[in-house]
Design an enzyme around this catalytic site. Sequence first.
Site, PDB file in Angstrom:
ATOM      1  N   ASP A  30       0.830  -1.195   0.000  1.00 10.92           N
ATOM      2  CA  ASP A  30       0.000   0.000   0.000  1.00 10.92           C
ATOM      3  C   ASP A  30       0.873   1.258   0.000  1.00 10.92           C
ATOM      4  OD1 ASP A  30      -2.227   1.523   0.094  1.00 10.92           O
ATOM      5  OD2 ASP A  30      -2.886   0.920   2.091  1.00 10.92           O
ATOM      6  N   ASP A  31       0.767   2.061  -1.037  1.00  8.08           N
ATOM      7  CA  ASP A  31       1.456   3.365  -1.099  1.00  8.08           C
ATOM      8  C   ASP A  31       2.985   3.296  -1.130  1.00  8.08           C
ATOM      9  OD1 ASP A  31      -1.084   4.397  -0.907  1.00  8.08           O
ATOM     10  OD2 ASP A  31      -0.751   5.570   0.913  1.00  8.08           O
ATOM     11  N   CYS A  70      -6.025   3.876  -3.874  1.00 12.41           N
ATOM     12  CA  CYS A  70      -6.190   2.450  -3.560  1.00 12.41           C
ATOM     13  C   CYS A  70      -7.361   1.772  -4.240  1.00 12.41           C
ATOM     14  CB  CYS A  70      -6.395   2.248  -2.065  1.00 12.41           C
ATOM     15  SG  CYS A  70      -5.335   3.225  -1.026  1.00 12.41           S
ATOM     16  N   HIS A 132     -10.447  -3.003   0.823  1.00 14.41           N
ATOM     17  CA  HIS A 132     -10.805  -1.668   0.326  1.00 14.41           C
ATOM     18  C   HIS A 132     -11.655  -1.643  -0.938  1.00 14.41           C
ATOM     19  CE1 HIS A 132      -9.272   2.768   0.654  1.00 14.41           C
ATOM     20  NE2 HIS A 132     -10.545   2.614   0.981  1.00 14.41           N
ATOM     21  N   ASP A 334      -0.025  -0.431  -4.864  1.00 17.97           N
ATOM     22  CA  ASP A 334      -1.278  -0.001  -5.516  1.00 17.97           C
ATOM     23  C   ASP A 334      -1.194   1.379  -6.157  1.00 17.97           C
ATOM     24  OD1 ASP A 334      -1.132   1.344  -3.089  1.00 17.97           O
ATOM     25  OD2 ASP A 334      -3.223   0.985  -2.540  1.00 17.97           O
TER      26      ASP A 334
END
Length: 566
Positions: A30-31, A70, A132, A334
């Site tokens: 993530d990120d 995301c 998510h 992502d």
Amino acid sequence: MHKSTILMWLLAAGCGCSGRRPNVLVLLVDDLGYGDVGCYGNSTIPTPNIDGLARDGMRFTQSLAAAATCTPSRAALLTARYPIRQGMVAAPYGQDVILFVAQRGGLPDTEVTLAKVLVNEGYNTSYIGKWHLGVSCETYGDNCHSPNNHGFQYWYGMPLTNLKDFGDDGTSVVTAMLPNFFPVMYAVLAGSCMAAAVLRGRSRCLFWLALLTALLASATIPLASNVKLINSLIMRNGEVVEQPIRLVGLTQRFVAETKEKLAEYKQQDRPFFLLHAFSKVHTALATVPEFRGRSRHGLYGDSVLELDWAVGEILAELDRLGLADNTLVYLTSDNGGHLEERGVAGDVQGGYNGPLRGGKGMAGMEGGIRVPTLLRYPPLARPGSTIDAPVSQMDLFPTVLSVAGVDAKTYVGDRVLDGRDLTQLITGQSSRSPHEVMFHYCSEAIHALRWVENENTTWKVHFYQPQWLPGTAVCHDICLCDMSDRLGRPHIFNIQTDASEQRPLDENSAEYGRVLAASRRAAAQHAATLVDLPESQFSYGNFMWRPSLQPCCRPPWCTCTDPRYP
Ligand SMILES: *[C@@H]1O[C@H](CO)[C@@H](O)[C@H](O)[C@H]1NC(C)=O
Ligand SMILES: *[C@@H]1O[C@H](CO)[C@@H](O)[C@H](O)[C@H]1NC(C)=O
């Protein structure tokens, strides 16, 4: 034996005829920024395990997410389709990320995910980690959008995402974005109450308007101040098992779940598809004491260290079980690093995108969408090789099906797939991207596109420009899609030789005119494939918080711990 004969034989071996179909392990971060790990040039954070994956597998230097946030990015990865085809784009003035566990929107169950195809082909499938992509549609527990309803037989993880509010430092997503949110809301509440009192008996219409405003404000204030209470929870197969989330040790619980599944799969005759989606390195940042203060880059760097440790644990388990040789491992992020992200003390809490401009949220800029991406699959991928051709995360789906010998058409019918099969690129039979044009959507608008003219020239055409703070390439908290201006004259770069997007083509050159005309033609052709678009999953009705969809374990406390992880 001739090279292509070997290849045919390998593909045949993987097609199910001989029973050895590839296992698939996706590690979705993530990120994570393009410049955050060693194998992408970071020399100040050691990431030996991620680098090891690059050494034993291949590294993509131009791998693109389909969105810079995301939710839509993950929807595209799982379905090989642009988010706009699924309604995973914002309504006017809205957002394209899910903000509440208890909201109605999510990945429509009419979409065909990679997991749905593989489970149908006899795979064992699991989703561990951050989802998510929505939970329920009509009532709490229908789990219409959940991983279980999208082809994953087992799922453990957070239905939403990690959020600042889940930490204990008092920061919040709402006030990070809108620092005056609470004072303004209280003023609106007080003002509308007074107005209602004055207008009562004078103007019915204005009285009701004032009352409605007061009601809206009084509903919004408690929601915004209780983001943790309503969103911080872990589910196992749709049941809440932990609320609120204990962030310290979450990475370790995800790793434990994945290891357990791998060991179970070892006992089965079937191949598996396991998607491990880290909650790292998104805020709220937290690590176990072992990694605290161990990096040179604060809590963010410590979190990258913990991430790398987790990757190492999972890969070691794969080795230990003797599964590594027949498992396709794909590690990616992502979207790009979140440049504006800061902690209470002003410390940097978002990633670094190396030489690329822009970051998370800016889907037209390289820093928002170009992400570290590694692929290891011993039968096909040449160890230590690098692929510079532009590829998309949407390519994972058709590539896996091709390697597994599954005909995608059987499952997707005549729906458009935007991903392409990368096997030729992976085996080295071709060095050219299977994409001629790629569209860089920010929500429903194409902010930029790529035209792969030939192996040395990929043009990137920008139609929009983010509204950056003067003299910077960042916004206040994040550049949302509608915080950008349409360019009268698009900017064009040869992204193959100018990754930092510093040297635009001269607008008066013949080349500029030629590239722009070709891009407009390509965009028009693409637009013609966008037929019967579904309603936005983020329309106001789908986006709002609904009490009827709110999970709460052991009401009225909404607090519980998982007996498996006391
Ligand atoms: C490595 O990553 C950290 C964290 O994102 C960043 O602050 C640092 O500048 C990077 N270092 C190098 C040499 O790229
Ligand atoms: C693998 O899938 C089969 C068929 O769906 C199922 O019966 C079995 O329990 C699964 N195994 C594991 C370990 O999940």
